[in-house]
Every structure is written in C-alpha cells, then in structure tokens.
Design a protein around this motif. Structure first.
Motif, short mmCIF file in Angstrom:
data_model
loop_
_atom_site.label_atom_id
_atom_site.label_comp_id
_atom_site.label_asym_id
_atom_site.label_seq_id
_atom_site.Cartn_x
_atom_site.Cartn_y
_atom_site.Cartn_z
N GLU A 1 0.79 -1.23 0.00
CA GLU A 1 0.00 0.00 0.00
C GLU A 1 0.82 1.28 0.00
N LEU A 2 1.83 1.37 0.83
CA LEU A 2 2.47 2.66 1.06
C LEU A 2 3.10 3.26 -0.19
N GLU A 3 3.88 2.50 -0.94
CA GLU A 3 4.54 3.08 -2.11
C GLU A 3 3.51 3.62 -3.10
N ALA A 4 2.46 2.89 -3.35
CA ALA A 4 1.40 3.37 -4.25
C ALA A 4 0.75 4.64 -3.70
N HIS A 5 0.53 4.68 -2.39
CA HIS A 5 -0.08 5.85 -1.75
C HIS A 5 0.83 7.08 -1.91
N LEU A 6 2.13 6.89 -1.68
CA LEU A 6 3.07 8.00 -1.81
C LEU A 6 3.11 8.52 -3.24
N GLN A 7 3.18 7.61 -4.20
CA GLN A 7 3.15 8.01 -5.61
C GLN A 7 1.87 8.79 -5.93
N HIS A 8 0.77 8.31 -5.41
CA HIS A 8 -0.53 8.94 -5.65
C HIS A 8 -0.49 10.41 -5.22
N GLU A 9 -0.05 10.64 -4.01
CA GLU A 9 0.01 12.01 -3.51
C GLU A 9 1.00 12.86 -4.30
N GLU A 10 2.17 12.32 -4.56
CA GLU A 10 3.20 13.08 -5.25
C GLU A 10 2.77 13.47 -6.67
N GLN A 11 2.19 12.53 -7.38
CA GLN A 11 1.88 12.77 -8.79
C GLN A 11 0.57 13.49 -9.03
N LEU B 1 -8.76 10.71 -8.56
CA LEU B 1 -9.65 9.56 -8.52
C LEU B 1 -9.18 8.43 -9.43
N ASN B 2 -8.56 8.77 -10.55
CA ASN B 2 -8.21 7.77 -11.57
C ASN B 2 -6.74 7.41 -11.61
N PHE B 3 -6.02 7.64 -10.55
CA PHE B 3 -4.58 7.38 -10.51
C PHE B 3 -4.26 5.89 -10.48
N THR B 4 -3.23 5.51 -11.25
CA THR B 4 -2.66 4.17 -11.20
C THR B 4 -1.17 4.31 -10.95
N PRO B 5 -0.64 3.71 -9.89
CA PRO B 5 0.80 3.86 -9.58
C PRO B 5 1.66 3.11 -10.59
N LEU B 6 2.89 3.57 -10.70
CA LEU B 6 3.88 2.89 -11.53
C LEU B 6 4.37 1.65 -10.80
N PRO B 7 4.70 0.59 -11.55
CA PRO B 7 5.29 -0.59 -10.90
C PRO B 7 6.65 -0.21 -10.30
N THR B 8 6.97 -0.82 -9.18
CA THR B 8 8.28 -0.60 -8.55
C THR B 8 8.89 -1.94 -8.22
N ALA B 9 10.17 -1.92 -7.91
CA ALA B 9 10.85 -3.16 -7.51
C ALA B 9 10.22 -3.75 -6.27
N THR C 1 7.02 -3.38 -5.24
CA THR C 1 5.64 -3.82 -5.40
C THR C 1 5.46 -4.80 -6.56
N GLY C 2 6.34 -4.75 -7.53
CA GLY C 2 6.21 -5.64 -8.69
C GLY C 2 5.21 -5.13 -9.69
N THR C 3 4.03 -4.79 -9.25
CA THR C 3 3.01 -4.23 -10.12
C THR C 3 2.28 -3.13 -9.36
N GLY C 4 1.56 -2.33 -10.07
CA GLY C 4 0.74 -1.31 -9.41
C GLY C 4 -0.37 -2.01 -8.64
N SER C 5 -0.78 -1.43 -7.53
CA SER C 5 -1.80 -2.05 -6.70
C SER C 5 -3.18 -1.46 -6.92
N GLY C 6 -3.32 -0.57 -7.91
CA GLY C 6 -4.63 -0.04 -8.23
C GLY C 6 -5.07 1.14 -7.40
N HIS C 7 -4.19 1.74 -6.61
CA HIS C 7 -4.57 2.91 -5.80
C HIS C 7 -4.61 4.11 -6.66
#
Length: 155
Positions: free
Chosen positions: A51-61, A139-147, A149-155
């Motif tokens: 969750e956290l990496e996707a959440h951080l990306q969401h806020e930043e981007q 509302l429509n954000f999709t995080p980038l895959p990271t090492a 997380t492997g894939t985006g988690s849909g946040h």
C-alpha cells in the motif's frame, strides 16, 4: 474526515489504516523482544509493498505537482511532506532481520506525524483548491510498478 470530497475518501481511509498501523508498530518496537521486532519489520515491509509506495506516488503525482504548479506558497508544506515520503521509503526498504527497534519506532513516528499533517493541512488545502479535472486525476490514478511492489496495486 476534514472535508467531504468523495475523490479524497480513499486517501482518508488509507490514512486511518496508517494511523492504526503506526500505533501497532510503535507498540511492537516498545515491547522490545526479538519476536515483536520481527513482527514489526514484517508489518512495515508488507505495508510498504502492498500500500504505502502506491499511496506516496498517488500524492506526489496527483496532488503535490498540481498544487505547486498553481501556487508556490505551498512549497514548504509539499517539501516537508516529500521529505517524509523519502524517510518512510528509506526506512521501509532498508528493513531487514537485524533492523533495530529504534528504526521501527522512527518509522511509526514519521508515519503518524506525517499522516496527521496531511489530514489537518494538506488534504483540506487540496479539497479547497483543486479543479474538477485535478480531482479526476486523483480519482483515476494508477501507480507505476516498482521493484518493491512488482506491479501497481490499483490505488
């Protein structure tokens, strides 16, 4: 919830989980046994990956960038939050079997203080300033895959 924007509802729910998790991790760090420290490390690593990496990306981007583009007077707040994001990432990705309880406690403290700052200052600011197009991006954000997380988690 500091505002009634449905676009921010998911972030508020994630913040509620973050605050509960920060309390749990702090308690495990304070307990001091090897088993509690290992459990705390597992919780941090799982949380970061799930969750956290996707959440951080969401806020930043979707929030930091548009807010700074609009008005540089919010620079200090965004920099503080961004610095916290970096510290959370560094602590979470650096955890291993020998991580000291102090690092767990630091992660819990930063997560708690950061989440409260976002809830009290940042999200209300976003709610008051964002355009419908900016909220649509939130509302429509999709995080980038990271090492991690492997894939985006849909946040």
């Amino acid at each position: 919830m500091a505002d009634d924007r449905p676009e921010l509802e998911m972030l508020h729910r994630e913040h509620e989980r973050a605050l509960a998790l920060s309390e749990r991790i702090a308690a495990l760090a304070a307990e001091g046994s090897d088993a509690s420290r290992a459990e705390g490390i597992r919780l941090v690593r799982d949380y970061y990956a799930q969750e956290l990496e996707a959440h951080l990306q969401h806020e930043e981007q979707t929030m930091f960038a548009p807010l700074l583009k609009r008005d540089k007077t919010h620079f200090a707040l965004c920099m503080r939050l961004g610095k916290d994001h970096g510290a959370l990432r560094a602590l979470a990705t650096g955890m291993h079997a020998d991580t000291p309880a102090d690092d767990l406690d630091a992660f819990a403290r930063i997560l708690r203080d950061h989440t409260r700052l976002e809830d009290e200052e940042f999200l209300p600011l976003v709610a008051s300033l964002f355009t419908p197009e900016e909220f649509a991006a939130v509302l429509n954000f999709t995080p980038l895959p990271t090492a991690a997380t492997g894939t985006g988690s849909g946040h």
